[in-house]
Design a protein around this motif. Structure first.
Motif, PDB file in Angstrom:
ATOM      1  N   LEU A 112       2.030  13.885   4.757  1.00 52.82           N
ATOM      2  CA  LEU A 112       3.370  13.971   3.969  1.00 52.82           C
ATOM      3  C   LEU A 112       2.841  14.239   2.404  1.00 52.82           C
ATOM      4  O   LEU A 112       1.822  13.864   1.967  1.00 52.82           O
ATOM      5  CB  LEU A 112       3.980  12.647   4.220  1.00 52.82           C
ATOM      6  CG  LEU A 112       3.613  11.492   3.650  1.00 52.82           C
ATOM      7  CD1 LEU A 112       3.795  10.955   2.374  1.00 52.82           C
ATOM      8  CD2 LEU A 112       4.224  10.540   4.681  1.00 52.82           C
ATOM      9  N   LEU A 113       3.895  14.557   1.568  1.00 52.06           N
ATOM     10  CA  LEU A 113       3.619  14.883   0.044  1.00 52.06           C
ATOM     11  C   LEU A 113       4.590  13.623  -0.485  1.00 52.06           C
ATOM     12  O   LEU A 113       6.062  13.575  -0.053  1.00 52.06           O
ATOM     13  CB  LEU A 113       4.082  16.114  -0.355  1.00 52.06           C
ATOM     14  CG  LEU A 113       3.375  17.021   0.220  1.00 52.06           C
ATOM     15  CD1 LEU A 113       4.084  18.514   0.079  1.00 52.06           C
ATOM     16  CD2 LEU A 113       1.963  17.326  -0.438  1.00 52.06           C
ATOM     17  N   ALA A 114       4.138  12.532  -0.909  1.00 51.07           N
ATOM     18  CA  ALA A 114       4.809  11.450  -1.330  1.00 51.07           C
ATOM     19  C   ALA A 114       5.081  11.450  -2.854  1.00 51.07           C
ATOM     20  O   ALA A 114       3.982  11.719  -3.627  1.00 51.07           O
ATOM     21  CB  ALA A 114       3.907  10.250  -1.040  1.00 51.07           C
ATOM     22  N   THR A 115       6.360  11.189  -3.221  1.00 48.92           N
ATOM     23  CA  THR A 115       6.846  10.992  -4.458  1.00 48.92           C
ATOM     24  C   THR A 115       6.928   9.303  -5.025  1.00 48.92           C
ATOM     25  O   THR A 115       6.960   9.009  -6.049  1.00 48.92           O
ATOM     26  CB  THR A 115       7.908  11.622  -5.005  1.00 48.92           C
ATOM     27  OG1 THR A 115       9.009  11.362  -4.161  1.00 48.92           O
ATOM     28  CG2 THR A 115       7.740  13.095  -5.016  1.00 48.92           C
ATOM     29  N   HIS A 116       7.074   8.460  -3.916  1.00 45.15           N
ATOM     30  CA  HIS A 116       7.239   7.171  -4.195  1.00 45.15           C
ATOM     31  C   HIS A 116       6.487   6.296  -3.077  1.00 45.15           C
ATOM     32  O   HIS A 116       6.053   6.790  -2.210  1.00 45.15           O
ATOM     33  CB  HIS A 116       8.882   6.749  -3.865  1.00 45.15           C
ATOM     34  CG  HIS A 116       9.744   7.210  -4.671  1.00 45.15           C
ATOM     35  ND1 HIS A 116       9.944   8.859  -4.855  1.00 45.15           N
ATOM     36  CD2 HIS A 116      10.665   6.727  -5.718  1.00 45.15           C
ATOM     37  CE1 HIS A 116      10.986   8.811  -6.029  1.00 45.15           C
ATOM     38  NE2 HIS A 116      11.279   7.687  -6.309  1.00 45.15           N
ATOM     39  N   HIS A 117       6.386   4.991  -3.238  1.00 40.29           N
ATOM     40  CA  HIS A 117       5.763   4.037  -2.678  1.00 40.29           C
ATOM     41  C   HIS A 117       6.401   2.967  -2.812  1.00 40.29           C
ATOM     42  O   HIS A 117       6.591   2.266  -3.548  1.00 40.29           O
ATOM     43  CB  HIS A 117       4.316   3.899  -2.876  1.00 40.29           C
ATOM     44  CG  HIS A 117       3.435   2.950  -2.202  1.00 40.29           C
ATOM     45  ND1 HIS A 117       3.284   3.101  -0.728  1.00 40.29           N
ATOM     46  CD2 HIS A 117       3.057   1.739  -2.479  1.00 40.29           C
ATOM     47  CE1 HIS A 117       2.605   2.107  -0.327  1.00 40.29           C
ATOM     48  NE2 HIS A 117       2.399   0.992  -1.355  1.00 40.29           N
TER      49      HIS A 117
ATOM     50  N   GLY B  39       9.489   2.335  -2.297  1.00 40.72           N
ATOM     51  CA  GLY B  39      10.879   2.718  -3.083  1.00 40.72           C
ATOM     52  C   GLY B  39      10.604   2.724  -4.658  1.00 40.72           C
ATOM     53  O   GLY B  39      11.581   2.920  -5.135  1.00 40.72           O
ATOM     54  N   GLU B  40       9.509   2.771  -4.993  1.00 43.39           N
ATOM     55  CA  GLU B  40       9.375   2.881  -6.346  1.00 43.39           C
ATOM     56  C   GLU B  40       8.333   4.172  -6.747  1.00 43.39           C
ATOM     57  O   GLU B  40       7.595   4.482  -6.001  1.00 43.39           O
ATOM     58  CB  GLU B  40       8.207   1.747  -6.927  1.00 43.39           C
ATOM     59  CG  GLU B  40       8.939   0.429  -6.809  1.00 43.39           C
ATOM     60  CD  GLU B  40      10.098   0.242  -7.910  1.00 43.39           C
ATOM     61  OE1 GLU B  40      10.039   0.750  -8.968  1.00 43.39           O
ATOM     62  OE2 GLU B  40      10.918  -0.590  -7.512  1.00 43.39           O
ATOM     63  N   PRO B  41       8.518   4.869  -7.719  1.00 44.88           N
ATOM     64  CA  PRO B  41       7.965   6.185  -8.060  1.00 44.88           C
ATOM     65  C   PRO B  41       6.460   5.874  -8.176  1.00 44.88           C
ATOM     66  O   PRO B  41       6.016   4.783  -8.782  1.00 44.88           O
ATOM     67  CB  PRO B  41       8.663   6.663  -9.280  1.00 44.88           C
ATOM     68  CG  PRO B  41       9.859   5.884  -9.671  1.00 44.88           C
ATOM     69  CD  PRO B  41       9.810   4.433  -8.755  1.00 44.88           C
ATOM     70  N   LEU B  42       5.777   6.820  -7.821  1.00 46.19           N
ATOM     71  CA  LEU B  42       4.302   6.707  -8.056  1.00 46.19           C
ATOM     72  C   LEU B  42       3.818   6.663  -9.153  1.00 46.19           C
ATOM     73  O   LEU B  42       4.371   7.118 -10.379  1.00 46.19           O
ATOM     74  CB  LEU B  42       3.594   8.013  -7.443  1.00 46.19           C
ATOM     75  CG  LEU B  42       3.679   8.127  -5.863  1.00 46.19           C
ATOM     76  CD1 LEU B  42       2.774   9.497  -5.687  1.00 46.19           C
ATOM     77  CD2 LEU B  42       3.032   6.901  -5.182  1.00 46.19           C
ATOM     78  N   THR B  43       2.997   5.812  -9.631  1.00 44.60           N
ATOM     79  CA  THR B  43       2.312   5.560 -11.124  1.00 44.60           C
ATOM     80  C   THR B  43       1.288   6.444 -11.144  1.00 44.60           C
ATOM     81  O   THR B  43       0.793   7.309 -10.407  1.00 44.60           O
ATOM     82  CB  THR B  43       1.847   4.237 -11.171  1.00 44.60           C
ATOM     83  OG1 THR B  43       0.814   3.974 -10.397  1.00 44.60           O
ATOM     84  CG2 THR B  43       3.051   3.007 -11.103  1.00 44.60           C
ATOM     85  N   ALA B  44       0.887   6.646 -12.325  1.00 39.77           N
ATOM     86  CA  ALA B  44      -0.190   7.728 -12.637  1.00 39.77           C
ATOM     87  C   ALA B  44      -1.715   7.159 -12.054  1.00 39.77           C
ATOM     88  O   ALA B  44      -2.169   8.361 -11.508  1.00 39.77           O
ATOM     89  CB  ALA B  44      -0.464   7.942 -14.353  1.00 39.77           C
TER      90      ALA B  44
ATOM     91  N   HIS C  45      -1.764   6.137  -9.050  1.00 41.19           N
ATOM     92  CA  HIS C  45      -1.514   6.470  -7.641  1.00 41.19           C
ATOM     93  C   HIS C  45      -1.064   7.705  -7.312  1.00 41.19           C
ATOM     94  O   HIS C  45      -0.629   8.019  -6.192  1.00 41.19           O
ATOM     95  CB  HIS C  45      -0.696   5.233  -6.960  1.00 41.19           C
ATOM     96  CG  HIS C  45      -1.089   4.009  -7.064  1.00 41.19           C
ATOM     97  ND1 HIS C  45      -1.020   3.190  -8.112  1.00 41.19           N
ATOM     98  CD2 HIS C  45      -2.206   3.413  -6.127  1.00 41.19           C
ATOM     99  CE1 HIS C  45      -1.641   1.950  -7.780  1.00 41.19           C
ATOM    100  NE2 HIS C  45      -2.379   2.217  -6.727  1.00 41.19           N
ATOM    101  N   GLY C  46      -1.240   8.614  -8.178  1.00 46.13           N
ATOM    102  CA  GLY C  46      -0.963   9.823  -8.102  1.00 46.13           C
ATOM    103  C   GLY C  46       0.107  10.706  -8.502  1.00 46.13           C
ATOM    104  O   GLY C  46       0.575  11.981  -7.976  1.00 46.13           O
ATOM    105  N   PHE C  47       0.967  10.061  -9.498  1.00 45.15           N
ATOM    106  CA  PHE C  47       2.041  10.700 -10.023  1.00 45.15           C
ATOM    107  C   PHE C  47       1.751  12.220 -10.384  1.00 45.15           C
ATOM    108  O   PHE C  47       0.974  12.297 -11.034  1.00 45.15           O
ATOM    109  CB  PHE C  47       2.642   9.846 -11.292  1.00 45.15           C
ATOM    110  CG  PHE C  47       3.637  10.238 -11.895  1.00 45.15           C
ATOM    111  CD1 PHE C  47       4.897  10.126 -11.411  1.00 45.15           C
ATOM    112  CD2 PHE C  47       3.549  11.346 -13.019  1.00 45.15           C
ATOM    113  CE1 PHE C  47       6.062  10.741 -12.042  1.00 45.15           C
ATOM    114  CE2 PHE C  47       4.639  11.776 -13.631  1.00 45.15           C
ATOM    115  CZ  PHE C  47       5.936  11.539 -13.306  1.00 45.15           C
ATOM    116  N   PRO C  48       2.649  12.974 -10.231  1.00 45.43           N
ATOM    117  CA  PRO C  48       4.193  13.026  -9.709  1.00 45.43           C
ATOM    118  C   PRO C  48       3.914  12.870  -8.045  1.00 45.43           C
ATOM    119  O   PRO C  48       5.010  12.789  -7.165  1.00 45.43           O
ATOM    120  CB  PRO C  48       4.853  13.901 -10.461  1.00 45.43           C
ATOM    121  CG  PRO C  48       3.854  15.133 -10.479  1.00 45.43           C
ATOM    122  CD  PRO C  48       2.451  14.150 -10.890  1.00 45.43           C
ATOM    123  N   LEU C  49       2.982  13.543  -7.531  1.00 43.71           N
ATOM    124  CA  LEU C  49       3.045  13.864  -6.198  1.00 43.71           C
ATOM    125  C   LEU C  49       1.548  13.578  -5.322  1.00 43.71           C
ATOM    126  O   LEU C  49       0.678  13.954  -5.998  1.00 43.71           O
ATOM    127  CB  LEU C  49       3.269  15.533  -5.984  1.00 43.71           C
ATOM    128  CG  LEU C  49       3.444  15.770  -4.551  1.00 43.71           C
ATOM    129  CD1 LEU C  49       4.647  15.404  -3.983  1.00 43.71           C
ATOM    130  CD2 LEU C  49       3.354  17.512  -4.509  1.00 43.71           C
TER     131      LEU C  49
END
Length: 66
Positions: free
Chosen positions: A42-47, A49-54, A56-60
């Protein structure tokens, strides 16, 4: 979002066997298309329930399966 959703929008040519992932700081990875499209990839934007941080790969973030 499952990675297959991207390929539904832009199907690769029949001879394509790999996908190239690129990221910050000139990082790149060559992935087998079978791994890129594996169930669970998958392509994740959240982990959790929280948006990814820089960190951890923000934004995707690409989460492939072998």
């Amino acid at each position: 979002m499952p990675t297959t959703a991207v390929l539904d929008l832009m199907p690769p040519a029949p001879a394509i066997t790999h996908a190239m992932a690129r990221a910050e700081f000139r990082y790149s990875a060559n992935l087998r298309l079978t791994g890129f499209t594996a169930p669970g990839a998958l392509l994740a934007t959240h982990h959790n329930g929280e948006p990814l941080t820089a960190e951890h790969g923000f934004p995707l973030r690409l989460v492939p399966f072998p």
